[in-house]
Write a protein that holds these residues in place. Structure first.
Motif, mmCIF file in Angstrom:
data_model
loop_
_atom_site.group_PDB
_atom_site.id
_atom_site.type_symbol
_atom_site.label_atom_id
_atom_site.label_comp_id
_atom_site.label_asym_id
_atom_site.label_seq_id
_atom_site.Cartn_x
_atom_site.Cartn_y
_atom_site.Cartn_z
ATOM 1 N N ALA A 85 16.213 38.158 59.631
ATOM 2 C CA ALA A 85 16.575 38.502 58.257
ATOM 3 C C ALA A 85 17.994 38.062 57.927
ATOM 4 O O ALA A 85 18.285 37.652 56.795
ATOM 5 N N LEU A 86 18.875 38.161 58.901
ATOM 6 C CA LEU A 86 20.260 37.724 58.697
ATOM 7 C C LEU A 86 20.302 36.234 58.369
ATOM 8 O O LEU A 86 20.997 35.812 57.443
ATOM 9 N N PHE A 144 10.821 37.237 64.714
ATOM 10 C CA PHE A 144 12.053 36.591 64.253
ATOM 11 C C PHE A 144 11.756 35.710 63.038
ATOM 12 O O PHE A 144 12.484 35.750 62.025
ATOM 13 N N LEU A 145 10.691 34.912 63.102
ATOM 14 C CA LEU A 145 10.328 34.036 61.990
ATOM 15 C C LEU A 145 9.920 34.848 60.763
ATOM 16 O O LEU A 145 10.257 34.489 59.627
ATOM 17 N N ILE A 146 9.223 35.945 60.990
ATOM 18 C CA ILE A 146 8.867 36.831 59.875
ATOM 19 C C ILE A 146 10.130 37.410 59.256
ATOM 20 O O ILE A 146 10.244 37.542 58.025
ATOM 21 N N GLY A 147 11.100 37.739 60.100
ATOM 22 C CA GLY A 147 12.371 38.252 59.598
ATOM 23 C C GLY A 147 13.107 37.227 58.760
ATOM 24 O O GLY A 147 13.733 37.572 57.753
ATOM 25 N N VAL A 148 13.052 35.950 59.159
ATOM 26 C CA VAL A 148 13.674 34.886 58.364
ATOM 27 C C VAL A 148 13.078 34.864 56.972
ATOM 28 O O VAL A 148 13.795 34.798 55.965
ATOM 29 N N TYR A 149 11.755 34.930 56.909
ATOM 30 C CA TYR A 149 11.092 34.947 55.596
ATOM 31 C C TYR A 149 11.501 36.190 54.801
ATOM 32 O O TYR A 149 11.811 36.107 53.612
ATOM 33 N N GLY A 150 11.498 37.350 55.469
ATOM 34 C CA GLY A 150 11.860 38.582 54.776
ATOM 35 C C GLY A 150 13.271 38.561 54.234
ATOM 36 O O GLY A 150 13.546 39.040 53.134
ATOM 37 N N GLY A 151 14.200 37.997 55.003
ATOM 38 C CA GLY A 151 15.568 37.878 54.518
ATOM 39 C C GLY A 151 15.694 36.884 53.395
ATOM 40 O O GLY A 151 16.514 37.044 52.497
ATOM 41 N N PHE A 152 14.855 35.845 53.428
ATOM 42 C CA PHE A 152 14.937 34.786 52.425
ATOM 43 C C PHE A 152 14.385 35.221 51.073
ATOM 44 O O PHE A 152 15.023 35.019 50.043
ATOM 45 N N ILE A 153 13.214 35.850 51.073
ATOM 46 C CA ILE A 153 12.581 36.183 49.796
ATOM 47 C C ILE A 153 12.234 37.666 49.671
ATOM 48 O O ILE A 153 12.383 38.262 48.625
ATOM 49 N N GLN A 154 11.727 38.284 50.703
ATOM 50 C CA GLN A 154 11.295 39.675 50.711
ATOM 51 C C GLN A 154 9.852 39.829 50.228
ATOM 52 O O GLN A 154 9.036 40.482 50.860
#
Length: 252
Positions: A85-86, A144-154
């Protein structure tokens, strides 16, 4: 803020809160509302995170009262999700546009529709008492990849978490619902700090939307804890189809 805007944000928040608890994707309604009220895409994205913070706290409180949430189950998954997410929130603050947002959400929604037809027994089975196990290395990479998406758009982040918990760990829909909100709650402060740093939060809009979301989230738990997994899966499919049609014919 005029009265009509106040009512619109409060109502949108309540609907989003219920939708996010039942399945996910409430941000697919909140983001267009914020955009329609004149907020730029990055500010709408940041403001929506504030509202979801209120919603998740209210919903998890309700899940815990009903004995369907134990934070210790989700804690082993928290580090990879927060780290992702960061990265995602930093990328969003610098590069997110409305078109990128719409395309990314559409791809996710189509993927989730397909996922609902994969191993349908796991979506509708009565595995409510099974608990999430310790994550393997591949699980950590995935989260981790899901977190990237969540941080990017939610928008749609909880769909991904729900799918992984149900399909990969085999836990029931209700417990997976609670865990997805827990992980969502953990990434929100990370994203909010970054959006705050870039002046991409409208605090007044976010607070009003958040009050509505908290009410909807608390009430939504009452639905998912009494509905059958089969009904929740059906409603989730309807929400995803409506989201896909909305993005294709209205947002793109």
């Amino acid at each position: 803020m005029d009265f009509l805007t106040f009512v619109l944000l409060l109502a949108a928040g309540m609907v989003c809160g219920v939708v996010n608890v039942v399945g996910g994707g409430g941000s697919l309604l909140a983001l267009p509302v914020l955009l329609a009220l004149g907020l730029p895409a990055p500010v709408a994205n940041g403001t929506n995170r504030l509202a979801i913070l209120f919603q998740d706290i209210a919903a998890l409180t309700s899940f815990r009262k009903k004995g369907q949430f134990d934070w210790r189950e989700g804690w082993p998954y928290s580090l990879p999700v927060v780290a992702g997410a960061l990265v995602g929130a930093w990328l969003a603050a610098l590069y997110l546009t409305e078109m990128v947002m719409n395309i990314a959400i559409l791809v996710l929604v189509v993927g989730m529709i397909a996922a609902l037809f994969f191993q349908p027994g796991k979506w509708t089975g009565a595995a409510g008492e099974k608990r999430a196990g310790r994550p393997r290395f591949t699980d950590k990479v995935l989260f981790f990849l899901i977190g990237v998406y969540g941080g990017f758009i939610q928008a749609g982040f909880t769909y991904l978490v729900l799918a992984v918990f149900v399909l990969k760990t085999g836990i029931g829909m209700v417990r997976a619902d609670a865990l997805k909100l827990f992980l969502n709650l953990l990434i929100l402060p990370v994203a909010l700090v970054i959006f705050f740093w870039h002046h991409q939060i409208d605090w007044l809009y976010g607070l009003v939307l958040g009050v509505g979301s908290a009410l909807g989230g608390y009430g939504g738990v009452r639905f998912v804890t009494v509905w059958s997994p089969r009904l929740i899966r059906s409603l989730l499919l309807v929400l995803l189809l409506l989201s896909a049609l909305y993005i294709i014919f209205v947002r793109l």
